[in-house]
Design an enzyme around this catalytic site. Sequence first.
Site, PDB file in Angstrom:
ATOM      1  N   HIS A 162      55.286  42.797  45.488  1.00 31.06           N
ATOM      2  CA  HIS A 162      56.106  44.182  45.115  1.00 31.06           C
ATOM      3  C   HIS A 162      55.510  44.627  43.519  1.00 31.06           C
ATOM      4  O   HIS A 162      55.769  43.925  43.076  1.00 31.06           O
ATOM      5  CB  HIS A 162      57.743  43.910  45.647  1.00 31.06           C
ATOM      6  CG  HIS A 162      58.220  43.217  46.817  1.00 31.06           C
ATOM      7  ND1 HIS A 162      58.472  44.217  47.393  1.00 31.06           N
ATOM      8  CD2 HIS A 162      58.736  42.095  46.679  1.00 31.06           C
ATOM      9  CE1 HIS A 162      58.301  43.787  48.768  1.00 31.06           C
ATOM     10  NE2 HIS A 162      58.547  42.153  48.729  1.00 31.06           N
TER      11      HIS A 162
ATOM     12  N   ARG B 120      56.416  58.873  43.556  1.00 28.95           N
ATOM     13  CA  ARG B 120      57.716  58.954  44.004  1.00 28.95           C
ATOM     14  C   ARG B 120      58.375  57.485  42.443  1.00 28.95           C
ATOM     15  O   ARG B 120      58.278  56.440  42.593  1.00 28.95           O
ATOM     16  CB  ARG B 120      57.229  57.454  45.180  1.00 28.95           C
ATOM     17  CG  ARG B 120      58.530  56.480  45.751  1.00 28.95           C
ATOM     18  CD  ARG B 120      58.343  55.704  46.754  1.00 28.95           C
ATOM     19  NE  ARG B 120      59.184  55.340  47.175  1.00 28.95           N
ATOM     20  CZ  ARG B 120      59.127  53.714  48.291  1.00 28.95           C
ATOM     21  NH1 ARG B 120      58.482  53.225  47.778  1.00 28.95           N
ATOM     22  NH2 ARG B 120      60.064  53.163  47.677  1.00 28.95           N
TER      23      ARG B 120
ATOM     24  N   TYR C 252      58.114  52.451  40.033  1.00 27.00           N
ATOM     25  CA  TYR C 252      57.703  52.051  40.514  1.00 27.00           C
ATOM     26  C   TYR C 252      56.423  52.574  39.103  1.00 27.00           C
ATOM     27  O   TYR C 252      55.073  51.846  39.685  1.00 27.00           O
ATOM     28  CB  TYR C 252      56.984  52.839  41.924  1.00 27.00           C
ATOM     29  CG  TYR C 252      58.371  52.341  42.344  1.00 27.00           C
ATOM     30  CD1 TYR C 252      58.306  51.282  42.977  1.00 27.00           C
ATOM     31  CD2 TYR C 252      59.383  53.425  43.197  1.00 27.00           C
ATOM     32  CE1 TYR C 252      59.730  50.623  44.007  1.00 27.00           C
ATOM     33  CE2 TYR C 252      60.046  53.292  44.291  1.00 27.00           C
ATOM     34  CZ  TYR C 252      60.260  51.344  44.611  1.00 27.00           C
ATOM     35  OH  TYR C 252      61.177  51.307  45.289  1.00 27.00           O
TER      36      TYR C 252
ATOM     37  N   ASN D 228      52.458  44.520  50.480  1.00 27.42           N
ATOM     38  CA  ASN D 228      53.507  44.551  50.246  1.00 27.42           C
ATOM     39  C   ASN D 228      54.062  45.511  51.654  1.00 27.42           C
ATOM     40  O   ASN D 228      53.477  46.533  51.548  1.00 27.42           O
ATOM     41  CB  ASN D 228      52.854  45.878  49.166  1.00 27.42           C
ATOM     42  CG  ASN D 228      54.714  46.243  48.500  1.00 27.42           C
ATOM     43  OD1 ASN D 228      55.268  46.524  48.901  1.00 27.42           O
ATOM     44  ND2 ASN D 228      54.413  46.954  47.484  1.00 27.42           N
TER      45      ASN D 228
ATOM     46  N   PRO E  38      55.502  51.106  54.048  1.00 27.01           N
ATOM     47  CA  PRO E  38      56.161  52.834  54.103  1.00 27.01           C
ATOM     48  C   PRO E  38      55.908  53.209  52.360  1.00 27.01           C
ATOM     49  O   PRO E  38      56.756  51.904  51.884  1.00 27.01           O
ATOM     50  CB  PRO E  38      57.013  52.655  54.866  1.00 27.01           C
ATOM     51  CG  PRO E  38      57.531  51.105  55.089  1.00 27.01           C
ATOM     52  CD  PRO E  38      56.613  50.426  55.232  1.00 27.01           C
ATOM     53  N   ASN E  39      56.127  54.324  52.465  1.00 21.82           N
ATOM     54  CA  ASN E  39      56.334  55.338  51.347  1.00 21.82           C
ATOM     55  C   ASN E  39      55.324  55.301  49.699  1.00 21.82           C
ATOM     56  O   ASN E  39      55.120  55.324  49.195  1.00 21.82           O
ATOM     57  CB  ASN E  39      57.638  55.361  50.949  1.00 21.82           C
ATOM     58  CG  ASN E  39      58.237  56.016  51.550  1.00 21.82           C
ATOM     59  OD1 ASN E  39      58.426  57.427  52.319  1.00 21.82           O
ATOM     60  ND2 ASN E  39      59.361  55.043  52.210  1.00 21.82           N
TER      61      ASN E  39
ATOM     62  N   GLU F 246      53.679  38.324  49.494  1.00 25.05           N
ATOM     63  CA  GLU F 246      54.337  38.922  48.915  1.00 25.05           C
ATOM     64  C   GLU F 246      54.248  39.574  48.372  1.00 25.05           C
ATOM     65  O   GLU F 246      54.483  38.877  47.197  1.00 25.05           O
ATOM     66  CB  GLU F 246      55.846  39.145  50.250  1.00 25.05           C
ATOM     67  CG  GLU F 246      56.848  39.506  49.650  1.00 25.05           C
ATOM     68  CD  GLU F 246      58.220  39.596  50.067  1.00 25.05           C
ATOM     69  OE1 GLU F 246      58.522  38.386  50.372  1.00 25.05           O
ATOM     70  OE2 GLU F 246      59.177  39.834  50.171  1.00 25.05           O
TER      71      GLU F 246
ATOM     72  N   ARG G 173      67.954  45.121  42.168  1.00 25.54           N
ATOM     73  CA  ARG G 173      67.771  45.891  42.638  1.00 25.54           C
ATOM     74  C   ARG G 173      69.253  46.543  43.528  1.00 25.54           C
ATOM     75  O   ARG G 173      70.176  45.291  43.262  1.00 25.54           O
ATOM     76  CB  ARG G 173      66.911  47.121  42.930  1.00 25.54           C
ATOM     77  CG  ARG G 173      65.487  47.340  41.988  1.00 25.54           C
ATOM     78  CD  ARG G 173      64.569  47.803  41.761  1.00 25.54           C
ATOM     79  NE  ARG G 173      65.025  49.153  42.626  1.00 25.54           N
ATOM     80  CZ  ARG G 173      63.791  49.921  43.608  1.00 25.54           C
ATOM     81  NH1 ARG G 173      62.799  48.930  44.101  1.00 25.54           N
ATOM     82  NH2 ARG G 173      64.229  51.490  44.131  1.00 25.54           N
TER      83      ARG G 173
HETATM   84  C1  DQA Z   1      58.504  47.685  47.269  1.00 24.64           C
HETATM   85  C2  DQA Z   1      60.174  47.829  46.901  1.00 24.64           C
HETATM   86  C3  DQA Z   1      60.908  47.446  48.137  1.00 24.64           C
HETATM   87  O1  DQA Z   1      62.037  47.377  48.069  1.00 24.64           O
HETATM   88  C4  DQA Z   1      60.905  49.469  48.364  1.00 24.64           C
HETATM   89  O2  DQA Z   1      61.415  49.524  49.661  1.00 24.64           O
HETATM   90  C5  DQA Z   1      59.426  49.729  48.507  1.00 24.64           C
HETATM   91  C6  DQA Z   1      58.424  48.976  47.526  1.00 24.64           C
HETATM   92  C7  DQA Z   1      58.802  47.685  46.018  1.00 24.64           C
HETATM   93  O3  DQA Z   1      57.277  47.214  45.879  1.00 24.64           O
HETATM   94  O4  DQA Z   1      59.080  47.474  44.823  1.00 24.64           O
HETATM   95  O5  DQA Z   1      59.134  50.160  49.559  1.00 24.64           O
HETATM   96  O6  DQA Z   1      57.777  46.928  48.194  1.00 24.64           O
END
Ligand code: DQA
Length: 145
Positions: free
Chosen positions: A105, A20, A25, A76, A12-13, A103, A112
Amino acid sequence: MTAPTVFVLSGPNLNRLGTRQPEIYGSDTLADVHEAVGREAERLGLTADCRQTNSEGELIDWLHEAVDAGADVVLNPGAFTHYSYAVRDACAIVTTSGRSLVEVHLSNPAAREEFRHTSVVSGVATGTVAGFGLQSYLLALRALV
Ligand code: DQA
């Protein structure tokens, strides 16, 4: 021989990358990530199947699809990382089937907010790459070969 397929899944997002919170990011868009992943995969002799969803159920369906296809996964999970036992269980189906799941990120969640320090996915993943922006995805691909 055809190149083995790797599922590269984003949660998501992550479709909002580029605009964003760029200070966290970066300014690369998801299209930029997918393009770089496609190029790196080709260099490594892989085919990347890149997808993004905002839906937990769809992400779980894709993880099942990876198992059925015998494909490794770069994932991710976005915020699902921190609380979705359903995504964790689906990741465990991937790794207990003998496939690898890395996994990834973009940011370093450990540096964070407190709630991001927990990953319910890490314990069933093959490994984790975090904190290197777009490069996290490319390093994850390299880890698979
Ligand atoms: C994320 C880190 C997560 O905490 C966050 O909710 C994201 C992006 C990252 O790629 O740094 O949506 O997975």
